[in-house]
Design an enzyme around this catalytic site. Structure first.
Site, mmCIF file in Angstrom:
data_model
loop_
_atom_site.group_PDB
_atom_site.id
_atom_site.type_symbol
_atom_site.label_atom_id
_atom_site.label_comp_id
_atom_site.label_asym_id
_atom_site.label_seq_id
_atom_site.Cartn_x
_atom_site.Cartn_y
_atom_site.Cartn_z
ATOM 1 N N PRO A 10 53.845 23.967 97.779
ATOM 2 C CA PRO A 10 53.231 24.048 97.065
ATOM 3 C C PRO A 10 53.944 23.543 95.858
ATOM 4 O O PRO A 10 54.949 22.786 95.999
ATOM 5 C CB PRO A 10 52.899 25.751 96.085
ATOM 6 C CG PRO A 10 54.434 25.971 97.127
ATOM 7 C CD PRO A 10 54.582 25.607 98.589
ATOM 8 N N ASN A 11 52.747 22.237 95.276
ATOM 9 C CA ASN A 11 53.244 21.660 94.186
ATOM 10 C C ASN A 11 53.430 19.719 94.294
ATOM 11 O O ASN A 11 53.281 19.359 94.256
ATOM 12 C CB ASN A 11 53.617 22.339 93.494
ATOM 13 C CG ASN A 11 52.962 23.226 92.329
ATOM 14 O OD1 ASN A 11 51.850 23.387 92.176
ATOM 15 N ND2 ASN A 11 53.815 24.322 92.452
ATOM 16 N N ARG A 18 53.954 15.272 87.970
ATOM 17 C CA ARG A 18 54.364 16.258 88.356
ATOM 18 C C ARG A 18 56.354 16.020 87.793
ATOM 19 O O ARG A 18 56.912 15.297 88.966
ATOM 20 C CB ARG A 18 54.553 16.999 89.448
ATOM 21 C CG ARG A 18 55.827 18.430 88.305
ATOM 22 C CD ARG A 18 55.351 19.063 90.718
ATOM 23 N NE ARG A 18 56.215 20.272 89.966
ATOM 24 C CZ ARG A 18 56.529 21.595 90.780
ATOM 25 N NH1 ARG A 18 56.395 20.590 92.421
ATOM 26 N NH2 ARG A 18 57.362 21.878 89.877
ATOM 27 N N TYR A 23 61.339 14.242 90.111
ATOM 28 C CA TYR A 23 61.015 13.691 90.972
ATOM 29 C C TYR A 23 60.435 12.564 91.498
ATOM 30 O O TYR A 23 59.861 11.711 92.562
ATOM 31 C CB TYR A 23 60.017 14.859 91.697
ATOM 32 C CG TYR A 23 59.839 16.525 91.213
ATOM 33 C CD1 TYR A 23 60.586 17.215 92.579
ATOM 34 C CD2 TYR A 23 59.232 17.508 90.182
ATOM 35 C CE1 TYR A 23 61.285 17.976 92.341
ATOM 36 C CE2 TYR A 23 59.902 18.988 90.434
ATOM 37 C CZ TYR A 23 60.329 18.911 90.746
ATOM 38 O OH TYR A 23 60.506 20.220 91.281
ATOM 39 N N ASN A 72 60.036 21.273 103.426
ATOM 40 C CA ASN A 72 60.228 21.606 101.631
ATOM 41 C C ASN A 72 58.900 22.174 101.190
ATOM 42 O O ASN A 72 58.075 22.090 101.443
ATOM 43 C CB ASN A 72 60.274 19.929 101.202
ATOM 44 C CG ASN A 72 60.219 20.229 99.433
ATOM 45 O OD1 ASN A 72 60.178 21.188 98.903
ATOM 46 N ND2 ASN A 72 60.568 19.075 98.751
ATOM 47 N N ALA A 75 59.039 26.210 95.997
ATOM 48 C CA ALA A 75 58.439 27.552 95.885
ATOM 49 C C ALA A 75 59.167 28.472 96.229
ATOM 50 O O ALA A 75 60.046 29.413 96.058
ATOM 51 C CB ALA A 75 58.034 27.673 94.149
ATOM 52 N N HIS A 78 62.596 30.337 98.149
ATOM 53 C CA HIS A 78 63.161 30.927 97.255
ATOM 54 C C HIS A 78 62.217 32.030 97.268
ATOM 55 O O HIS A 78 62.765 33.398 96.458
ATOM 56 C CB HIS A 78 63.398 30.461 94.775
ATOM 57 C CG HIS A 78 63.996 29.019 95.285
ATOM 58 N ND1 HIS A 78 65.015 28.644 95.966
ATOM 59 C CD2 HIS A 78 63.229 28.218 95.090
ATOM 60 C CE1 HIS A 78 64.826 26.921 95.703
ATOM 61 N NE2 HIS A 78 63.276 27.268 95.404
ATOM 62 N N ASP A 85 60.825 33.811 108.665
ATOM 63 C CA ASP A 85 60.627 34.515 109.919
ATOM 64 C C ASP A 85 59.855 33.627 110.743
ATOM 65 O O ASP A 85 59.950 33.898 112.113
ATOM 66 C CB ASP A 85 59.706 35.563 109.968
ATOM 67 C CG ASP A 85 60.495 37.036 108.645
ATOM 68 O OD1 ASP A 85 61.574 36.698 109.122
ATOM 69 O OD2 ASP A 85 60.142 38.515 109.282
ATOM 70 N N GLU A 96 65.560 22.674 106.026
ATOM 71 C CA GLU A 96 65.547 22.276 105.143
ATOM 72 C C GLU A 96 65.987 21.749 103.434
ATOM 73 O O GLU A 96 66.738 20.940 104.138
ATOM 74 C CB GLU A 96 65.584 23.613 104.266
ATOM 75 C CG GLU A 96 65.848 24.254 102.948
ATOM 76 C CD GLU A 96 66.555 25.038 102.849
ATOM 77 O OE1 GLU A 96 66.162 25.860 101.626
ATOM 78 O OE2 GLU A 96 66.826 25.689 103.444
ATOM 79 N N HIS A 98 65.410 19.266 99.805
ATOM 80 C CA HIS A 98 64.919 19.339 98.471
ATOM 81 C C HIS A 98 64.818 18.124 98.105
ATOM 82 O O HIS A 98 66.507 17.117 98.053
ATOM 83 C CB HIS A 98 65.653 20.733 97.827
ATOM 84 C CG HIS A 98 65.138 22.040 98.130
ATOM 85 N ND1 HIS A 98 64.164 22.754 98.335
ATOM 86 C CD2 HIS A 98 65.766 22.893 99.497
ATOM 87 C CE1 HIS A 98 64.166 23.697 98.743
ATOM 88 N NE2 HIS A 98 65.224 24.128 99.139
ATOM 89 N N ILE A 99 64.050 17.897 96.819
ATOM 90 C CA ILE A 99 64.209 16.580 96.107
ATOM 91 C C ILE A 99 65.738 16.535 95.561
ATOM 92 O O ILE A 99 65.897 15.887 94.927
ATOM 93 C CB ILE A 99 62.764 16.158 95.569
ATOM 94 C CG1 ILE A 99 61.586 15.300 96.653
ATOM 95 C CG2 ILE A 99 62.915 14.634 94.515
ATOM 96 C CD1 ILE A 99 59.860 15.787 96.892
ATOM 97 N N SER A 100 65.355 17.861 94.407
ATOM 98 C CA SER A 100 66.599 17.884 93.446
ATOM 99 C C SER A 100 67.211 18.255 93.936
ATOM 100 O O SER A 100 67.145 18.770 94.796
ATOM 101 C CB SER A 100 65.370 19.231 92.006
ATOM 102 O OG SER A 100 65.182 20.137 93.043
ATOM 103 N N ARG A 105 69.376 23.209 88.874
ATOM 104 C CA ARG A 105 68.589 24.004 88.639
ATOM 105 C C ARG A 105 68.583 25.327 88.173
ATOM 106 O O ARG A 105 69.394 25.986 88.007
ATOM 107 C CB ARG A 105 67.233 23.523 89.070
ATOM 108 C CG ARG A 105 67.354 22.398 89.085
ATOM 109 C CD ARG A 105 65.774 21.679 89.907
ATOM 110 N NE ARG A 105 64.554 21.886 89.474
ATOM 111 C CZ ARG A 105 63.173 21.793 89.459
ATOM 112 N NH1 ARG A 105 63.300 21.470 91.477
ATOM 113 N NH2 ARG A 105 62.466 22.333 89.020
ATOM 114 N N ARG A 109 66.184 29.730 91.778
ATOM 115 C CA ARG A 109 66.480 27.900 92.553
ATOM 116 C C ARG A 109 67.690 28.281 93.650
ATOM 117 O O ARG A 109 67.386 27.738 94.906
ATOM 118 C CB ARG A 109 65.974 26.915 91.981
ATOM 119 C CG ARG A 109 64.947 26.691 91.343
ATOM 120 C CD ARG A 109 64.777 25.679 90.957
ATOM 121 N NE ARG A 109 63.532 25.574 89.810
ATOM 122 C CZ ARG A 109 62.107 25.362 90.789
ATOM 123 N NH1 ARG A 109 61.567 25.254 91.583
ATOM 124 N NH2 ARG A 109 61.438 25.330 89.094
#
Length: 138
Positions: A10-11, A18, A23, A72, A75, A78, A85, A96, A98-100, A105, A109
């Site tokens: 998402p997002n 954003r 990002y 990625n 949200a 978390h 699963d 997995e 993540h950009i940040s 944070r 997170r």
């Protein structure tokens, strides 16, 4: 030819617009076109959804035929036991990303339902996190 899926949650469709201070200003479409050229010996595909069930369906769809998934989950990382699963239920390894740096944070997170079932985790290297994950499969 190796088949790798980049799967964004998402997002992440808002990359480039954003929170550019976190990002960056590059859209994911532009970034994806550049890595397709760079890794032209790999069959790279891309899917993004803001809907948890669509991400799970895509994991099920490619989870027995692809060589790797770069995920990625944003949200959902978390919050989603269901994504964890789904990864447990497939054969294709998942990295997995993540950009940040999620650990710098908000506290919520710092926990991931993905990490324990992923082959590895890459955080905090901006869009380069995706490239590092692709390289891990090559």
């Amino acid at each position: 030819m190796k088949k790798i899926l980049i799967l964004n949650g998402p997002n992440l469709n808002l990359l480039g617009k954003r929170e550019p201070e976190i990002y960056g200003s590059l859209t994911f479409t532009d970034f994806f076109e550049s890595i397709k050229k760079k890794y032209n010996t790999v069959e790279l595909s891309y899917f993004q959804s803001n809907i948890e069930g669509e991400l799970i369906n895509k994991i099920h769809e490619v989870g027995f035929s692809y060589d790797g998934i770069v995920l990625n989950a944003a949200a959902y990382t978390h919050t989603s036991v269901a994504l964890g699963d789904a990864i447990k239920g497939i054969e294709t390894p998942v990295i997995e990303v993540h950009i940040s740096n999620t650990f710098s944070r908000e506290t919520f997170r710092h926990h991931s339902y993905i990490s324990a079932v992923a082959k590895g985790v890459i955080v905090g290297f901006g869009l380069k996190s995706y490239e590092l994950a692709i390289q891990s499969f090559l």
